[in-house]
Write a protein that holds these residues in place. Structure first.
Motif, PDB file in Angstrom:
ATOM      1  N   SER A   1       3.329  10.365  -5.425  1.00  0.00           N
ATOM      2  CA  SER A   1       2.919   9.096  -4.825  1.00  0.00           C
ATOM      3  C   SER A   1       2.532   8.105  -5.928  1.00  0.00           C
ATOM      4  O   SER A   1       2.394   8.468  -7.094  1.00  0.00           O
ATOM      5  CB  SER A   1       1.748   9.318  -3.863  1.00  0.00           C
ATOM      6  OG  SER A   1       0.609   9.774  -4.568  1.00  0.00           O
ATOM      7  N   LYS A   2       2.377   6.844  -5.539  1.00  0.00           N
ATOM      8  CA  LYS A   2       1.997   5.786  -6.479  1.00  0.00           C
ATOM      9  C   LYS A   2       2.949   5.700  -7.669  1.00  0.00           C
ATOM     10  O   LYS A   2       2.539   5.484  -8.812  1.00  0.00           O
ATOM     11  CB  LYS A   2       0.564   5.981  -6.993  1.00  0.00           C
ATOM     12  CG  LYS A   2      -0.472   6.114  -5.891  1.00  0.00           C
ATOM     13  CD  LYS A   2      -0.464   4.925  -4.949  1.00  0.00           C
ATOM     14  CE  LYS A   2      -1.500   5.093  -3.860  1.00  0.00           C
ATOM     15  NZ  LYS A   2      -1.271   4.175  -2.725  1.00  0.00           N
TER      16      LYS A   2
ATOM     17  N   GLU B   1       3.613  16.584  -1.946  1.00  0.00           N
ATOM     18  CA  GLU B   1       3.168  15.213  -2.228  1.00  0.00           C
ATOM     19  C   GLU B   1       4.373  14.321  -2.028  1.00  0.00           C
ATOM     20  O   GLU B   1       5.414  14.533  -2.640  1.00  0.00           O
ATOM     21  CB  GLU B   1       2.627  15.078  -3.644  1.00  0.00           C
ATOM     22  CG  GLU B   1       2.179  13.658  -3.968  1.00  0.00           C
ATOM     23  CD  GLU B   1       1.509  13.545  -5.332  1.00  0.00           C
ATOM     24  OE1 GLU B   1       1.351  12.397  -5.798  1.00  0.00           O
ATOM     25  OE2 GLU B   1       1.168  14.576  -5.931  1.00  0.00           O
TER      26      GLU B   1
ATOM     27  N   THR C   1       7.969  10.065 -14.657  1.00  0.00           N
ATOM     28  CA  THR C   1       7.690  10.598 -13.323  1.00  0.00           C
ATOM     29  C   THR C   1       8.268  12.009 -13.167  1.00  0.00           C
ATOM     30  O   THR C   1       7.681  12.846 -12.470  1.00  0.00           O
ATOM     31  CB  THR C   1       8.229   9.672 -12.230  1.00  0.00           C
ATOM     32  OG1 THR C   1       9.627   9.391 -12.454  1.00  0.00           O
ATOM     33  CG2 THR C   1       7.461   8.355 -12.193  1.00  0.00           C
TER      34      THR C   1
ATOM     35  N   GLY D   1       3.432   8.746   1.231  1.00  0.00           N
ATOM     36  CA  GLY D   1       2.468   8.957   0.162  1.00  0.00           C
ATOM     37  C   GLY D   1       1.470  10.077   0.426  1.00  0.00           C
ATOM     38  O   GLY D   1       0.409  10.132  -0.200  1.00  0.00           O
ATOM     39  N   TYR D   2       1.790  11.002   1.342  1.00  0.00           N
ATOM     40  CA  TYR D   2       0.856  12.063   1.697  1.00  0.00           C
ATOM     41  C   TYR D   2       0.694  13.059   0.554  1.00  0.00           C
ATOM     42  O   TYR D   2       1.658  13.406  -0.115  1.00  0.00           O
ATOM     43  CB  TYR D   2       1.345  12.820   2.942  1.00  0.00           C
ATOM     44  CG  TYR D   2       1.770  11.909   4.064  1.00  0.00           C
ATOM     45  CD1 TYR D   2       0.829  11.166   4.769  1.00  0.00           C
ATOM     46  CD2 TYR D   2       3.110  11.766   4.399  1.00  0.00           C
ATOM     47  CE1 TYR D   2       1.210  10.312   5.794  1.00  0.00           C
ATOM     48  CE2 TYR D   2       3.505  10.914   5.420  1.00  0.00           C
ATOM     49  CZ  TYR D   2       2.551  10.193   6.111  1.00  0.00           C
ATOM     50  OH  TYR D   2       2.937   9.337   7.111  1.00  0.00           O
TER      51      TYR D   2
ATOM     52  N   PRO E   1       6.589  10.670  -1.836  1.00  0.00           N
ATOM     53  CA  PRO E   1       6.671   9.310  -2.374  1.00  0.00           C
ATOM     54  C   PRO E   1       6.080   8.309  -1.389  1.00  0.00           C
ATOM     55  O   PRO E   1       5.990   8.576  -0.188  1.00  0.00           O
ATOM     56  CB  PRO E   1       8.184   9.096  -2.539  1.00  0.00           C
ATOM     57  CG  PRO E   1       8.792  10.457  -2.484  1.00  0.00           C
ATOM     58  CD  PRO E   1       7.904  11.289  -1.633  1.00  0.00           C
ATOM     59  N   ASP E   2       5.702   7.158  -1.896  1.00  0.00           N
ATOM     60  CA  ASP E   2       5.064   6.156  -1.042  1.00  0.00           C
ATOM     61  C   ASP E   2       5.963   5.712   0.103  1.00  0.00           C
ATOM     62  O   ASP E   2       5.476   5.443   1.210  1.00  0.00           O
ATOM     63  CB  ASP E   2       4.651   4.941  -1.871  1.00  0.00           C
ATOM     64  CG  ASP E   2       3.460   5.239  -2.774  1.00  0.00           C
ATOM     65  OD1 ASP E   2       2.886   6.349  -2.648  1.00  0.00           O
ATOM     66  OD2 ASP E   2       3.113   4.393  -3.607  1.00  0.00           O
ATOM     67  N   ASP E   3       7.290   5.624  -0.123  1.00  0.00           N
ATOM     68  CA  ASP E   3       8.162   5.166   0.949  1.00  0.00           C
ATOM     69  C   ASP E   3       8.355   6.232   2.026  1.00  0.00           C
ATOM     70  O   ASP E   3       8.972   5.968   3.063  1.00  0.00           O
ATOM     71  CB  ASP E   3       9.515   4.683   0.416  1.00  0.00           C
ATOM     72  CG  ASP E   3      10.311   5.758  -0.308  1.00  0.00           C
ATOM     73  OD1 ASP E   3       9.784   6.878  -0.490  1.00  0.00           O
ATOM     74  OD2 ASP E   3      11.460   5.476  -0.692  1.00  0.00           O
TER      75      ASP E   3
END
Length: 329
Positions: free
Chosen positions: A266-267, A235, A285, A242-243, A237-239
């Motif tokens: 992500s998110k 998974e 997180t 975000g997959y 991170p968004d940067d």
């Protein structure tokens, strides 16, 4: 007594997600091609290890250690993204000691990078040179970080610049860094084709974080030319896109071994460079990354694909191909 539907009962061996239900509907996928499987493993014969990223200090590390024990999540490596220079000697020593006591590899990021310094090109649409070390001073800072971290017991260094990687490998070959130090290439400069992965391996990389959007076919192409361990966000991170690729985990291991499964999130807000003003986000997180890891491991187990993990405490990559450090060669 097992009252589950025959389609839901545990199979005798590894299976693909939903394969028996799809076969019942006449939608069975073709059999996996054995030629696609990676021929490589870690030196301990394991196919995969685990990594918890974005562990930014002793408090976050304590959360990861507590949560991984509670959820029974095996951890081979933890990594940090803010950098050696964002931690005090006492913090680094505490983290190194806690990891060493549990046989976990601690990986800290090296030095100044282009995205944080005065260069304006990284803030343009093109991104400029990204995280690379801009100029002699930034290179020197990265090497200073590496020397300081290893003196304090850190066993793995995270790099985002080819010149820094080559310089650290040369220092390691000359005995100025401990021989057992491992060098990890950041996801933010990760190579995307077989030739570039080979170059990073030859420059001294002991593991390479390839971008999280590489397909299974891309990974097979890489494995035909290089056995360097790969790191991949299951998974991201968004940067980094975000997959969320949990259902692909078994196939990713089959194609890309030896592979570090990275349990990102992500998110979630960015926390680099980390400080106390981001404490609640960092701890929450960190806890959730471990839980995401548990979900991936549960999924692998349900599919009969959870075998082949390296023993806990394993960290070295085995023999790899390098460029000569002798300039006369």
């Amino acid at each position: 007594m097992n009252n589950a539907s025959p389609l839901l009962r545990a199979p005798a061996g590894p299976r693909r997600p939903g394969e028996r239900a799809l076969a019942e509907l006449g939608l069975a996928a073709p059999a996996a091609n054995p030629a696609d499987a990676s021929p490589h493993t870690f030196p301990d014969a394991g196919a995969w290890r685990t990594e918890i990223p974005s562990v930014e200090g002793p408090e976050a590390l304590a959360v990861v250690l507590d949560e991984s024990a509670r959820l029974d999540v095996p951890v081979h490596r933890v990594s940090q993204g803010s950098g050696v220079w964002m931690l005090s000697d006492a913090e680094i020593t505490e983290m190194a000691g806690a990891c060493a006591a549990r046989g976990i590899e601690l990986c800290l990021f090296t030095g100044p990078r282009g995205t944080w310094d005065t260069g304006g090109s990284t803030r343009t649409g093109s991104g400029g040179a990204g995280l690379r070390a801009r100029g002699q001073d930034a290179l020197a800072g990265c090497l200073e970080d590496a020397l300081r971290a290893t003196e304090l017991g850190v066993s793995c260094l995270l790099v985002a610049d080819e010149g820094v990687l080559w310089s650290l490998h040369r220092l390691r070959e000359r005995g100025l860094l401990p021989a057992g130090t491992t060098l990890k290439v950041s996801a933010l400069i990760g190579p995307v084709n077989p030739a570039s992965v080979t170059v990073y391996e030859r420059l001294g990389a002991d593991s390479v974080n390839v971008p999280s959007d590489l397909t299974a076919a891309h990974l097979t192409e890489i494995r035909r030319v290089s056995g360097v361990p790969l790191d991949l966000y299951i998974e991201a991170p968004d940067d980094l896109g975000g997959y969320v690729r949990m259902y692909e985990a078994a196939e990713l291991i089959r194609r890309a071994a030896p592979l570090y499964l990275k349990f990102g999130l992500s998110k979630a807000p960015g926390i680099y460079p980390y400080g106390a003003h981001l404490r609640d986000v960092a701890l929450n997180t960190a806890r959730e990354r471990v839980r995401r890891g548990r979900l991936v491991l549960d999924l692998l187990a349900r599919h009969g694909a959870d075998g082949g993990m390296s023993p806990l405490g394993s960290r070295l990559p085995g023999p790899l191909n390098r460029f000569s450090v002798n300039p006369k060669d």
